[in-house]
Motif scaffolding. Structure first.
Motif, PDB file in Angstrom:
ATOM      1  N   GLU A   2      -8.579  13.959   1.865  1.00  8.92           N
ATOM      2  CA  GLU A   2      -7.240  14.411   2.255  1.00  8.92           C
ATOM      3  C   GLU A   2      -6.924  14.125   3.717  1.00  8.92           C
ATOM      4  N   GLU A   3      -7.952  14.037   4.564  1.00 15.22           N
ATOM      5  CA  GLU A   3      -7.720  13.847   6.000  1.00 15.22           C
ATOM      6  C   GLU A   3      -7.451  12.397   6.374  1.00 15.22           C
ATOM      7  N   ASN A   4      -7.990  11.446   5.635  1.00 11.40           N
ATOM      8  CA  ASN A   4      -7.815  10.016   5.938  1.00 11.40           C
ATOM      9  C   ASN A   4      -7.428   9.233   4.684  1.00 11.40           C
ATOM     10  N   PRO A   5      -6.344   9.604   4.022  1.00 11.27           N
ATOM     11  CA  PRO A   5      -6.043   8.955   2.742  1.00 11.27           C
ATOM     12  C   PRO A   5      -5.776   7.460   2.844  1.00 11.27           C
ATOM     13  N   LEU A   6      -5.069   7.023   3.870  1.00 14.92           N
ATOM     14  CA  LEU A   6      -4.769   5.589   3.968  1.00 14.92           C
ATOM     15  C   LEU A   6      -6.038   4.768   4.143  1.00 14.92           C
ATOM     16  N   GLU A   7      -6.915   5.214   5.022  1.00 12.56           N
ATOM     17  CA  GLU A   7      -8.168   4.507   5.243  1.00 12.56           C
ATOM     18  C   GLU A   7      -9.014   4.495   3.973  1.00 12.56           C
ATOM     19  N   ASP A   8      -9.061   5.625   3.270  1.00 11.83           N
ATOM     20  CA  ASP A   8      -9.849   5.697   2.032  1.00 11.83           C
ATOM     21  C   ASP A   8      -9.300   4.773   0.955  1.00 11.83           C
ATOM     22  N   ILE A   9      -7.987   4.762   0.793  1.00 12.20           N
ATOM     23  CA  ILE A   9      -7.376   3.892  -0.215  1.00 12.20           C
ATOM     24  C   ILE A   9      -7.676   2.434   0.093  1.00 12.20           C
ATOM     25  N   LEU A  10      -7.479   2.020   1.335  1.00 17.40           N
ATOM     26  CA  LEU A  10      -7.745   0.627   1.698  1.00 17.40           C
ATOM     27  C   LEU A  10      -9.218   0.275   1.549  1.00 17.40           C
ATOM     28  N   HIS A  11     -10.109   1.225   1.823  1.00 11.57           N
ATOM     29  CA  HIS A  11     -11.542   0.989   1.659  1.00 11.57           C
ATOM     30  C   HIS A  11     -11.883   0.762   0.181  1.00 11.57           C
ATOM     31  N   VAL A  12     -11.343   1.588  -0.699  1.00 11.54           N
ATOM     32  CA  VAL A  12     -11.592   1.431  -2.140  1.00 11.54           C
ATOM     33  C   VAL A  12     -11.074   0.077  -2.612  1.00 11.54           C
ATOM     34  N   LEU A  13      -9.878  -0.297  -2.178  1.00  8.38           N
ATOM     35  CA  LEU A  13      -9.308  -1.585  -2.581  1.00  8.38           C
ATOM     36  C   LEU A  13     -10.159  -2.745  -2.081  1.00  8.38           C
ATOM     37  N   GLN A  14     -10.654  -2.637  -0.852  1.00  5.51           N
ATOM     38  CA  GLN A  14     -11.522  -3.679  -0.292  1.00  5.51           C
ATOM     39  C   GLN A  14     -12.818  -3.790  -1.078  1.00  5.51           C
ATOM     40  N   GLN A  15     -13.410  -2.666  -1.452  1.00  8.29           N
ATOM     41  CA  GLN A  15     -14.645  -2.674  -2.238  1.00  8.29           C
ATOM     42  C   GLN A  15     -14.444  -3.370  -3.583  1.00  8.29           C
ATOM     43  N   ARG A  16     -13.234  -3.338  -4.106  1.00  6.25           N
ATOM     44  CA  ARG A  16     -12.927  -3.954  -5.400  1.00  6.25           C
ATOM     45  C   ARG A  16     -12.473  -5.392  -5.261  1.00  6.25           C
ATOM     46  N   GLY A  17     -12.555  -5.923  -4.047  1.00  7.08           N
ATOM     47  CA  GLY A  17     -12.235  -7.331  -3.830  1.00  7.08           C
ATOM     48  C   GLY A  17     -10.765  -7.618  -3.579  1.00  7.08           C
ATOM     49  N   LEU A  18      -9.969  -6.600  -3.378  1.00  6.90           N
ATOM     50  CA  LEU A  18      -8.548  -6.807  -3.089  1.00  6.90           C
ATOM     51  C   LEU A  18      -8.377  -6.902  -1.581  1.00  6.90           C
ATOM     52  N   ASP A  19      -7.871  -8.026  -1.110  1.00 10.68           N
ATOM     53  CA  ASP A  19      -7.730  -8.192   0.336  1.00 10.68           C
ATOM     54  C   ASP A  19      -6.276  -8.363   0.769  1.00 10.68           C
ATOM     55  N   SER A  20      -5.358  -8.161  -0.165  1.00 11.30           N
ATOM     56  CA  SER A  20      -3.943  -8.243   0.156  1.00 11.30           C
ATOM     57  C   SER A  20      -3.226  -7.104  -0.568  1.00 11.30           C
ATOM     58  N   VAL A  21      -2.486  -6.322   0.196  1.00 12.83           N
ATOM     59  CA  VAL A  21      -1.773  -5.177  -0.369  1.00 12.83           C
ATOM     60  C   VAL A  21      -0.328  -5.215   0.111  1.00 12.83           C
ATOM     61  N   LEU A  22       0.594  -5.132  -0.815  1.00 18.24           N
ATOM     62  CA  LEU A  22       2.011  -5.052  -0.487  1.00 18.24           C
ATOM     63  C   LEU A  22       2.390  -3.578  -0.487  1.00 18.24           C
ATOM     64  N   VAL A  23       2.888  -3.105   0.632  1.00 19.28           N
ATOM     65  CA  VAL A  23       3.286  -1.701   0.754  1.00 19.28           C
ATOM     66  C   VAL A  23       4.802  -1.640   0.772  1.00 19.28           C
ATOM     67  N   GLU A  24       5.361  -1.015  -0.229  1.00 21.30           N
ATOM     68  CA  GLU A  24       6.803  -0.827  -0.304  1.00 21.30           C
ATOM     69  C   GLU A  24       7.034   0.678  -0.198  1.00 21.30           C
ATOM     70  N   GLY A  25       7.215   1.145   1.017  1.00 20.61           N
ATOM     71  CA  GLY A  25       7.336   2.582   1.244  1.00 20.61           C
ATOM     72  C   GLY A  25       8.453   2.895   2.211  1.00 20.61           C
ATOM     73  N   GLY A  26       8.485   4.127   2.613  1.00 22.57           N
ATOM     74  CA  GLY A  26       9.503   4.571   3.551  1.00 22.57           C
ATOM     75  C   GLY A  26       9.039   4.479   4.986  1.00 22.57           C
ATOM     76  N   ALA A  27       9.894   4.921   5.886  1.00 20.43           N
ATOM     77  CA  ALA A  27       9.630   4.827   7.321  1.00 20.43           C
ATOM     78  C   ALA A  27       8.372   5.592   7.721  1.00 20.43           C
ATOM     79  N   ASN A  28       8.133   6.759   7.135  1.00 24.62           N
ATOM     80  CA  ASN A  28       6.969   7.563   7.496  1.00 24.62           C
ATOM     81  C   ASN A  28       5.666   6.839   7.149  1.00 24.62           C
ATOM     82  N   LEU A  29       5.589   6.284   5.962  1.00 23.26           N
ATOM     83  CA  LEU A  29       4.386   5.544   5.562  1.00 23.26           C
ATOM     84  C   LEU A  29       4.180   4.341   6.475  1.00 23.26           C
TER      85      LEU A  29
END
Length: 71
Positions: A28-55
């Protein structure tokens, strides 16, 4: 959630697998870092973020981006 394609669902409660839906429990404290770490571990090295100003502000503040395209 219709089982047409593998889907990752990041949450703060549990990890579980049901069909093509995989729930991934993240910190809960570092969700963005955790999500990107999981994606990297699965071999995904490109992520398209379609979000709002806060994100977008959070990604920029944490230096978790490398390219911006404004349309």
């Amino acid at each position: 959630f219709n089982n047409e394609a593998p889907t990752l669902w990041f949450n703060h409660r549990q990890s579980a697998q049901q069909g093509t839906l995989e729930q991934v429990c993240i910190d809960e404290e570092n969700p963005l870092e955790d999500i990107l770490h999981v994606l990297q571990q699965r071999g995904l090295d490109s992520v398209l973020v379609e979000g709002g100003a806060n994100l977008h502000r959070q990604l920029i503040a944490r230096n978790l981006w490398d390219e911006v395209r404004i349309i």
